[in-house]
Motif scaffolding. Structure first.
Motif, PDB file in Angstrom:
ATOM      1  N   HIS A  49      -9.797 -22.569  35.184  1.00  0.00           N
ATOM      2  CA  HIS A  49     -11.038 -23.341  35.177  1.00  0.00           C
ATOM      3  C   HIS A  49     -12.257 -22.416  35.217  1.00  0.00           C
ATOM      4  CE1 HIS A  49      -8.955 -27.216  36.810  1.00  0.00           C
ATOM      5  NE2 HIS A  49      -8.862 -27.096  35.507  1.00  0.00           N
ATOM      6  N   GLU A  50     -12.180 -21.363  36.017  1.00  0.00           N
ATOM      7  CA  GLU A  50     -13.298 -20.421  36.126  1.00  0.00           C
ATOM      8  C   GLU A  50     -13.554 -19.715  34.791  1.00  0.00           C
ATOM      9  OE1 GLU A  50     -12.077 -17.937  39.327  1.00  0.00           O
ATOM     10  OE2 GLU A  50     -12.797 -19.303  40.905  1.00  0.00           O
ATOM     11  N   LEU A  51     -12.475 -19.324  34.110  1.00  0.00           N
ATOM     12  CA  LEU A  51     -12.627 -18.697  32.797  1.00  0.00           C
ATOM     13  C   LEU A  51     -13.335 -19.634  31.815  1.00  0.00           C
ATOM     14  CD1 LEU A  51      -9.326 -16.791  31.871  1.00  0.00           C
ATOM     15  CD2 LEU A  51     -11.601 -15.824  32.221  1.00  0.00           C
ATOM     16  N   GLN A  88     -15.301 -22.194  32.511  1.00  0.00           N
ATOM     17  CA  GLN A  88     -16.693 -22.406  32.911  1.00  0.00           C
ATOM     18  C   GLN A  88     -17.574 -21.234  32.478  1.00  0.00           C
ATOM     19  OE1 GLN A  88     -16.363 -23.061  37.118  1.00  0.00           O
ATOM     20  NE2 GLN A  88     -15.661 -25.171  36.899  1.00  0.00           N
ATOM     21  N   GLN A  89     -17.078 -20.016  32.643  1.00  0.00           N
ATOM     22  CA  GLN A  89     -17.837 -18.832  32.235  1.00  0.00           C
ATOM     23  C   GLN A  89     -18.081 -18.836  30.732  1.00  0.00           C
ATOM     24  OE1 GLN A  89     -15.549 -15.522  33.665  1.00  0.00           O
ATOM     25  NE2 GLN A  89     -15.768 -16.113  35.808  1.00  0.00           N
ATOM     26  N   GLN A 142     -20.707 -21.475  29.865  1.00  0.00           N
ATOM     27  CA  GLN A 142     -22.042 -21.012  30.259  1.00  0.00           C
ATOM     28  C   GLN A 142     -22.597 -20.022  29.231  1.00  0.00           C
ATOM     29  OE1 GLN A 142     -21.520 -19.474  34.201  1.00  0.00           O
ATOM     30  NE2 GLN A 142     -21.403 -21.505  35.155  1.00  0.00           N
ATOM     31  N   TRP A 192     -15.938 -12.350  25.043  1.00  0.00           N
ATOM     32  CA  TRP A 192     -15.076 -13.456  25.458  1.00  0.00           C
ATOM     33  C   TRP A 192     -13.671 -13.398  24.869  1.00  0.00           C
ATOM     34  CZ3 TRP A 192     -16.216 -15.206  29.767  1.00  0.00           C
ATOM     35  CH2 TRP A 192     -17.554 -15.288  30.173  1.00  0.00           C
ATOM     36  N   LYS A 245      -7.046 -22.778  39.127  1.00  0.00           N
ATOM     37  CA  LYS A 245      -8.428 -22.455  39.522  1.00  0.00           C
ATOM     38  C   LYS A 245      -8.974 -21.312  38.663  1.00  0.00           C
ATOM     39  CE  LYS A 245     -11.246 -20.842  43.408  1.00  0.00           C
ATOM     40  NZ  LYS A 245     -11.251 -20.360  44.802  1.00  0.00           N
ATOM     41  N   TYR A 246      -8.177 -20.275  38.450  1.00  0.00           N
ATOM     42  CA  TYR A 246      -8.602 -19.139  37.624  1.00  0.00           C
ATOM     43  C   TYR A 246      -8.876 -19.599  36.194  1.00  0.00           C
ATOM     44  CZ  TYR A 246      -8.436 -14.604  35.242  1.00  0.00           C
ATOM     45  OH  TYR A 246      -8.730 -13.509  34.477  1.00  0.00           O
ATOM     46  N   CYS A 287      -4.026 -20.677  28.719  1.00  0.00           N
ATOM     47  CA  CYS A 287      -5.287 -21.218  29.217  1.00  0.00           C
ATOM     48  C   CYS A 287      -6.250 -21.464  28.055  1.00  0.00           C
ATOM     49  CB  CYS A 287      -5.927 -20.266  30.219  1.00  0.00           C
ATOM     50  SG  CYS A 287      -4.940 -19.997  31.709  1.00  0.00           S
TER      51      CYS A 287
END
Length: 333
Positions: A302-304, A306-307, A310, A180, A299-300, A275
């Motif tokens: 937010h996706e980072l 979320q990953q 998780q 990460w 959007k990108y 970010c």
């Protein structure tokens, strides 16, 4: 019983996720520089994610444990040793009573995190355990640690059946936390409110520049050196709220990126914001190393995030299962 500071490091403090909701009255959030590493350290000893941890830079402290403790280290690799036994990062271990933990050299990174089972016995201030050195409160006496400080431990579990008179027991499990940390040549940022005030040439220069982190960087901000960004006209703005990751353009054409200990407002133009999922990557960049910034979409970003969340959740499930399995085998509760 406590952890005793035999020899202090250069900037050791108690931190957690931060003290939020008080910037409007001038209280900065603080919190761990690398919140992902702090979370991993807590997960590996089955703590909640808001449990206080010890944040260290290098030179790091020498610590005497007055009692047995379940411990984990994450973030930077400062080559940890318990007495004469090396211990790895991102792996939980049990340290024996009256043993010494020390850090011998930097292998990677800038900020290291030490968690102990159930955390440290310190008071909470305004919803957080984080040290606020400006106000002189929070954490351990509102300051960086000093020689002979004794930080109380909460956990009183007897781990003798696992240790079997050894100085340390290292678990056979390791978190793959390095996945990460992003490429420092493309740290993702969201362009901010003052970006349009730059001319096209200055905008392109910001995106092309390699920025070197300067030695005077600290928890408040990382000072960046590069080819000066000089817009074709003066850029002035009114003071506004800032946050962790805010990138400001200074009058000399250099940039500063605000970190966990940032002030509450700033009057310099804000070009972009790092970010949230990339703040840990930036935090672990050492002085004299270089970074580049890459504008991305919301959007990108937010996706980072979320990953990353998780991954931490999956790690939490796995760590709980491993610890429970071992403790059950040794009848430890």
């Amino acid at each position: 019983m406590s952890v005793v500071v035999i020899k202090p490091g250069i900037a050791d403090s108690i931190q957690d996720n931060g003290r939020y909701g008080w910037q409007h009255v001038g209280i900065n959030p603080d919190g761990a520089m690398d919140k992902t590493a702090a979370a991993v350290a807590n997960i590996l000893v089955n703590n909640t994610l808001d449990c206080p941890v010890l944040e260290m830079s290098f030179p790091a402290p020498v610590l005497l444990f007055q009692q047995q403790a379940l411990v984990a280290i994450s973030g930077a690799n400062f080559t940890a040793w318990v007495n004469d036994i090396p211990v790895p990062v991102n792996t939980p271990f049990i340290i024996q009573k009256n043993c010494v933990l020390q850090f011998k050299q930097v292998k990677r990174g800038a900020w290291c995190y030490l968690s102990v089972k159930k955390g440290f016995g310190i008071p909470i201030w305004m919803g957080s355990y984080s040290t606020n050195t400006i106000a002189g409160t929070g954490g351990f006496k509102g300051r960086f640690l000093k020689k002979q400080d004794e930080i109380p431990l909460v956990d009183t579990t007897d781990y003798s059946t696992i240790l079997e008179n050894k100085d340390v027991y290292v678990f056979h499990v390791q978190a793959d936390a390095l996945q990460w940390y992003l490429n420092t040549n493309a740290i993702p940022v969201i362009l901010s409110k003052d970006w349009h005030l730059l001319d096209k040439e200055a905008q392109q220069q910001f995106q092309d520049n390699e920025f070197q982190v300067q030695p005077n960087s600290n928890r408040m901000g990382y000072y960046l050196q590069s080819k000066a960004i000089k817009p074709d006209h003066p850029v002035t703005v009114i003071s506004t709220a800032v946050t962790n990751g805010t990138i400001q353009l200074l009058p000399n054409g250099q940039c500063i990126v605000l970190m966990s200990g940032h002030q509450t407002t700033g009057g310099y133009p804000i070009l972009a914001t790092v970010c949230s999922a990339a703040l840990s990557t930036l935090a672990q960049v050492r002085p004299h190393e270089y970074v580049k910034f890459m504008p991305v979409t919301l959007k990108y970003a937010h996706e980072l995030m979320q990953q990353q969340q998780q991954y931490l959740q999956q790690l939490q499930y796995a760590a709980i299962a491993k610890l429970n399995e071992l403790f059950s085998a040794y009848a430890i509760h």
